[in-house]
Scaffold this motif. Structure first.
Motif, PDB file in Angstrom:
ATOM      1  N   ARG A  43       1.356  15.361  17.421  1.00 54.47           N
ATOM      2  CA  ARG A  43       0.910  14.500  18.274  1.00 54.47           C
ATOM      3  C   ARG A  43       2.317  13.694  18.819  1.00 54.47           C
ATOM      4  O   ARG A  43       2.359  13.629  20.172  1.00 54.47           O
ATOM      5  CB  ARG A  43       0.166  13.374  17.580  1.00 54.47           C
ATOM      6  N   LEU A  44       3.164  13.365  18.177  1.00 54.32           N
ATOM      7  CA  LEU A  44       4.509  12.880  18.591  1.00 54.32           C
ATOM      8  C   LEU A  44       5.115  14.028  19.453  1.00 54.32           C
ATOM      9  O   LEU A  44       5.983  13.516  20.693  1.00 54.32           O
ATOM     10  CB  LEU A  44       5.444  12.838  17.421  1.00 54.32           C
ATOM     11  N   ASN A  45       5.293  15.126  19.032  1.00 53.75           N
ATOM     12  CA  ASN A  45       6.068  16.206  19.988  1.00 53.75           C
ATOM     13  C   ASN A  45       5.096  16.545  21.481  1.00 53.75           C
ATOM     14  O   ASN A  45       5.864  16.542  22.428  1.00 53.75           O
ATOM     15  CB  ASN A  45       5.985  17.609  19.378  1.00 53.75           C
ATOM     16  N   PHE A  78       4.451  20.731   9.815  1.00 53.46           N
ATOM     17  CA  PHE A  78       3.501  20.590  10.981  1.00 53.46           C
ATOM     18  C   PHE A  78       2.244  19.748  10.493  1.00 53.46           C
ATOM     19  O   PHE A  78       1.336  20.212  10.270  1.00 53.46           O
ATOM     20  CB  PHE A  78       2.853  22.215  11.257  1.00 53.46           C
ATOM     21  N   THR A  79       2.392  18.661  10.869  1.00 50.94           N
ATOM     22  CA  THR A  79       1.466  17.749  10.460  1.00 50.94           C
ATOM     23  C   THR A  79       0.634  17.108  11.772  1.00 50.94           C
ATOM     24  O   THR A  79       1.424  17.358  12.743  1.00 50.94           O
ATOM     25  CB  THR A  79       2.174  16.623   9.549  1.00 50.94           C
ATOM     26  N   PRO A  80      -0.595  16.616  11.684  1.00 49.91           N
ATOM     27  CA  PRO A  80      -1.078  16.027  12.921  1.00 49.91           C
ATOM     28  C   PRO A  80       0.006  15.003  13.620  1.00 49.91           C
ATOM     29  O   PRO A  80       0.078  14.983  14.710  1.00 49.91           O
ATOM     30  CB  PRO A  80      -2.444  15.238  12.434  1.00 49.91           C
ATOM     31  N   TYR A  81       0.656  14.061  13.000  1.00 52.26           N
ATOM     32  CA  TYR A  81       1.332  13.024  13.239  1.00 52.26           C
ATOM     33  C   TYR A  81       2.633  13.920  14.067  1.00 52.26           C
ATOM     34  O   TYR A  81       2.745  13.519  15.241  1.00 52.26           O
ATOM     35  CB  TYR A  81       1.965  12.210  12.059  1.00 52.26           C
ATOM     36  N   TYR A 126       0.811  -1.047  -0.112  1.00 50.11           N
ATOM     37  CA  TYR A 126      -0.041  -0.111   0.141  1.00 50.11           C
ATOM     38  C   TYR A 126       0.930   1.222  -0.057  1.00 50.11           C
ATOM     39  O   TYR A 126       1.842   1.038   0.500  1.00 50.11           O
ATOM     40  CB  TYR A 126      -0.854   0.171   1.011  1.00 50.11           C
ATOM     41  N   VAL A 127       0.306   2.369  -0.483  1.00 44.91           N
ATOM     42  CA  VAL A 127       1.041   3.528  -0.433  1.00 44.91           C
ATOM     43  C   VAL A 127       0.442   4.588   0.711  1.00 44.91           C
ATOM     44  O   VAL A 127      -0.762   4.842   0.722  1.00 44.91           O
ATOM     45  CB  VAL A 127       0.922   4.396  -1.919  1.00 44.91           C
ATOM     46  N   ASP A 128       1.166   5.099   1.321  1.00 45.62           N
ATOM     47  CA  ASP A 128       1.001   5.973   2.439  1.00 45.62           C
ATOM     48  C   ASP A 128       1.153   7.525   1.929  1.00 45.62           C
ATOM     49  O   ASP A 128       2.223   7.977   1.796  1.00 45.62           O
ATOM     50  CB  ASP A 128       1.934   5.848   3.681  1.00 45.62           C
ATOM     51  N   ASP A 129       0.074   8.073   1.472  1.00 40.97           N
ATOM     52  CA  ASP A 129      -0.054   9.477   0.932  1.00 40.97           C
ATOM     53  C   ASP A 129       0.047  10.396   1.961  1.00 40.97           C
ATOM     54  O   ASP A 129      -0.015  11.700   1.750  1.00 40.97           O
ATOM     55  CB  ASP A 129      -1.327   9.638   0.198  1.00 40.97           C
ATOM     56  N   GLN A 130       0.303  10.046   3.185  1.00 37.12           N
ATOM     57  CA  GLN A 130       0.050  11.250   4.351  1.00 37.12           C
ATOM     58  C   GLN A 130       1.694  11.649   4.472  1.00 37.12           C
ATOM     59  O   GLN A 130       2.584  11.337   4.440  1.00 37.12           O
ATOM     60  CB  GLN A 130      -0.104  10.692   5.520  1.00 37.12           C
TER      61      GLN A 130
END
Length: 70
Positions: free
Chosen positions: A39-41, A33-36, A24-28
């Motif tokens: 959230r990690l920070n 400044f992404t939600p990922y 599968y291809v992860d398009d994110q």
């Protein structure tokens, strides 16, 4: 005929060829400044804050006192 990840032919012999995983291809977007990233920070900041509180409780001194003590 398949049985728990094994591929058997008609004679009951195991096929030695690998089973290909689903691709599968992860398009994110993973930079900026992404939600990922936010959230990690946030999670890392919470871990640091709790670690600092544990340090202060275990040493009975604050961080500034601990850093400036010679």
């Amino acid at each position: 005929m398949t049985n728990k990840g094994l591929i058997l032919d008609d004679d009951g012999k195991m096929n030695n060829f690998a089973i290909e995983p689903t691709v599968y291809v992860d398009d994110q977007q993973r930079i900026g400044f992404t939600p990922y990233a936010e959230r990690l920070n946030g999670r890392l900041a919470m871990i640091g804050f709790v670690s600092l509180l544990a340090l202060e409780v275990s040493t009975k001194h604050g961080l500034i006192t601990w850093l400036t003590h010679i």
